[in-house]
Design an enzyme around this catalytic site. Sequence first.
Site, PDB file in Angstrom:
ATOM      1  N   ASP A 194       0.877  -1.163   0.000  1.00 10.53           N
ATOM      2  CA  ASP A 194       0.000   0.000   0.000  1.00 10.53           C
ATOM      3  C   ASP A 194       0.921   1.221   0.000  1.00 10.53           C
ATOM      4  O   ASP A 194       2.127   1.120   0.227  1.00 10.53           O
ATOM      5  CB  ASP A 194      -0.928  -0.027   1.221  1.00 10.53           C
ATOM      6  CG  ASP A 194      -2.155   0.855   1.000  1.00 10.53           C
ATOM      7  OD1 ASP A 194      -3.167   0.650   1.677  1.00 10.53           O
ATOM      8  OD2 ASP A 194      -2.092   1.754   0.119  1.00 10.53           O
TER       9      ASP A 194
HETATM   10  C1  GLC Z   1      -4.373   4.289  -0.341  1.00 13.16           C
HETATM   11  C2  GLC Z   1      -5.210   3.093  -0.056  1.00 13.16           C
HETATM   12  C3  GLC Z   1      -5.207   2.075  -1.158  1.00 13.16           C
HETATM   13  C4  GLC Z   1      -5.033   2.784  -2.495  1.00 13.16           C
HETATM   14  C5  GLC Z   1      -3.659   3.406  -2.502  1.00 13.16           C
HETATM   15  C6  GLC Z   1      -3.399   4.192  -3.798  1.00 13.16           C
HETATM   16  O1  GLC Z   1      -3.776   4.808   0.798  1.00 13.16           O
HETATM   17  O2  GLC Z   1      -5.046   2.433   1.190  1.00 13.16           O
HETATM   18  O3  GLC Z   1      -6.436   1.356  -1.100  1.00 13.16           O
HETATM   19  O4  GLC Z   1      -5.180   1.857  -3.567  1.00 13.16           O
HETATM   20  O5  GLC Z   1      -3.408   4.227  -1.385  1.00 13.16           O
HETATM   21  O6  GLC Z   1      -4.217   5.307  -3.849  1.00 13.16           O
END
Ligand code: GLC
Length: 738
Positions: free
Chosen positions: A278
């Site tokens: 993430d």
């Molecule tokens: C965010 C989320 C994730 C998302 C990623 C990119 O913090 O937790 O679900 O796909 O960053 O935006």
Amino acid sequence: MRHLGNTLKHGALAMTLIASAVHAMAADGAAGAAKGDPDARARATVAAMTLDEKIQTVFGYFSTDFKGTAKPKEGVPFTAGFIPGVERLGIPHQQLTDAGTGVASQPNPSPRQRTALPAGIATAASWNPALSYAGGAMIGKEARLSGHNVMLAGGINLLREPRNGRNFEYAGEDPLLSGVIGGEQIRGIQSNHVVATVKHFAYNDQETGRFKVNVKIGDAAGRMSDLLAFQIAIERGNPGSVMCAYNLVNGAYACENDYLLNKVLKRDWGYKGYVMSDWGAVHSTIPAALSGLDQQSGWPFDQSPYFNGALKEAVENGHVPQARLDDMVQRILRALYANGAMEHPVRVEPEKIDFAASALVSQQVAEEGIVLLKNRDGLLPLSDTHRTIAIIGGHADVGVLSGGGSSQVYPIGGSPVPNEGPKVFPGPIVYLPSSPMQALAKRLKAKIVYHDGKDAAAAARLAASSDLALVFATQWTAESIDQPDLSLPNGQDAVIAAVAAANKRTVVVLETGSPVTMPWLDDVGAVVQAWYPGSRGGEAIARVLAGEVDASGRLPATFPRSVDQLPRPALDGAGLPEGTRFATDYDIEGAAVGYKWFDKKGHKPLFAFGHGLSYTSFKYTGLAAAAKDGAIDVSFSVTNTGKRAGKAVPQVYVSKTGAGWEAPKRLGGWDKLALQAGESRTSRVAIDPRTLAVFDSASGKWKIAAGEYTVILAEAADAPVTTVKVRLPAREFAAGGR
Ligand code: GLC
């Protein structure tokens, strides 16, 4: 469990159009499937890559200016991520977009406008895997035509915590329902040569302290709950990627958790795709690489570019074996080859998006996800007997609500309600320009008067002078924040109570992302849960309220009466200073999530998992169950005994006394059948064997105990219709088997 696609008989034009739209979206995919074994192709390419090219492939950038770092010069701007390709080897750029409701954009002066599906929890409430596939196929097509070959969608964290701000993105509390619905969305997305990403692995079940919370849970409890949802979604959807979560699990960050990534995901389940982090979830180079992380996402979200120069040095010094780096790249390339990303390079060509076809898919999902919770004296569907109708609150005159955060889709036409909510992430609050009031006005002869609902007394006066009052109540939920409680915010309970006191023909339409309490429930005539209903949510709400389509949604999550009924009445971490480490003990309930907890503790919920009324009625006969292939096959007949067409959602629960289960019963399978008045059809449901087993950590196997099992045919977790017994022999099977 049989694939619903062959039991759902939708004669409606809408479904015909849907089917052709979905077919068109996927046809080129089927015709152009990658040629040759993706593993072999990946291995050959890895062998030809330099060390620098390999490092470049495992290190991802955020495609938006952030923390003083400019977005990459290449790639689609104001989106989730970019990883440069290797042109000489035919490796395309990896262009990443969020998420499960459609092609999202990071806030910017003119965010691209795309079709928003209803929230994931609404798709789950449809209990219709074929529709989840259709929704995934639609957003995957829009992602491809927007220039993306990776879509960060397939969110299936279990709804353990009703206050979790991201429940709207996921698929509810049951691992089988979540895994099937999530897996089908993933399959739909990937039908467009777009790699999908099941997330967030694992136990990211609350937003409070999400970067620091240490989730404690036993192996067996996890395998029979959150991990089972991921296992089923991966089996059904075959996602190219898994996104590891922010939180810690039993003391180790999820993105450097050898147990989660190497033991469970890659060894036990044999997962061949890649683990991406993430955004901001990486905390080391060597531990993360050795624990199974394959790609750092979203630089500069993390404290350091762990998988850039530092990883190269670790490989050159032997701290990370060359073979581990090769495996990282192999997994990434395999996912791209397996999904045809090389043969079908993406281009930014939004002019090719068929927004009409997309809207139809979104509306179909919304209609089937709307849950009729209460309907006293047949107050719904609305008819022309009501000469005057008051519509109150929820900006129902201009649109419907959507959830906030990285999944935010900016709608065609823009939000009709600007300047509400936080000015920065996870805001702003975005409404979708599909007005329930305008859609109702097209269908009803009644005189409709709107009131914004801000003044309870004024709203009550309008209600008193109307034949019927329709109150729209909203709860904006979003990534990075949890709800403080289960109540509707902004004094809406008082408005509803005042309106109900003024007119007993009061209907409440909820647009929430999570379960909410309803202190006014006894005083209103009907309640409909519409969730965040997507780009055609107003039309969908109107069609259900007017009875043009049956109310066929069923709750994918238990609605508690109060937080006192929860395993953790107080949300762990609430009120702690940002960045404080704390633990939360999921072993309190273990695998007994949602209805299982309520059954185990004898709690009576406000509304049960699987609950939802129809405008018609159904009769269930001929329940039979037989042992088959080490599991159970169930059959029964469903008859529409009412006077109008409708959709039944028969649920099959299984129960085993004395087998050490976490709760009295588990959902083992279900069906959804569209039936004309008087029509009968036989349904066959194959029970998922994991729902009959206990996971034994010592042996690392699922174990089905010999003996008698009870099969419960039900209309909801608290509404059994009939049962039958069946005996099974003892059987055990591998952690990754069934
Ligand atoms: C965010 C989320 C994730 C998302 C990623 C990119 O913090 O937790 O679900 O796909 O960053 O935006």
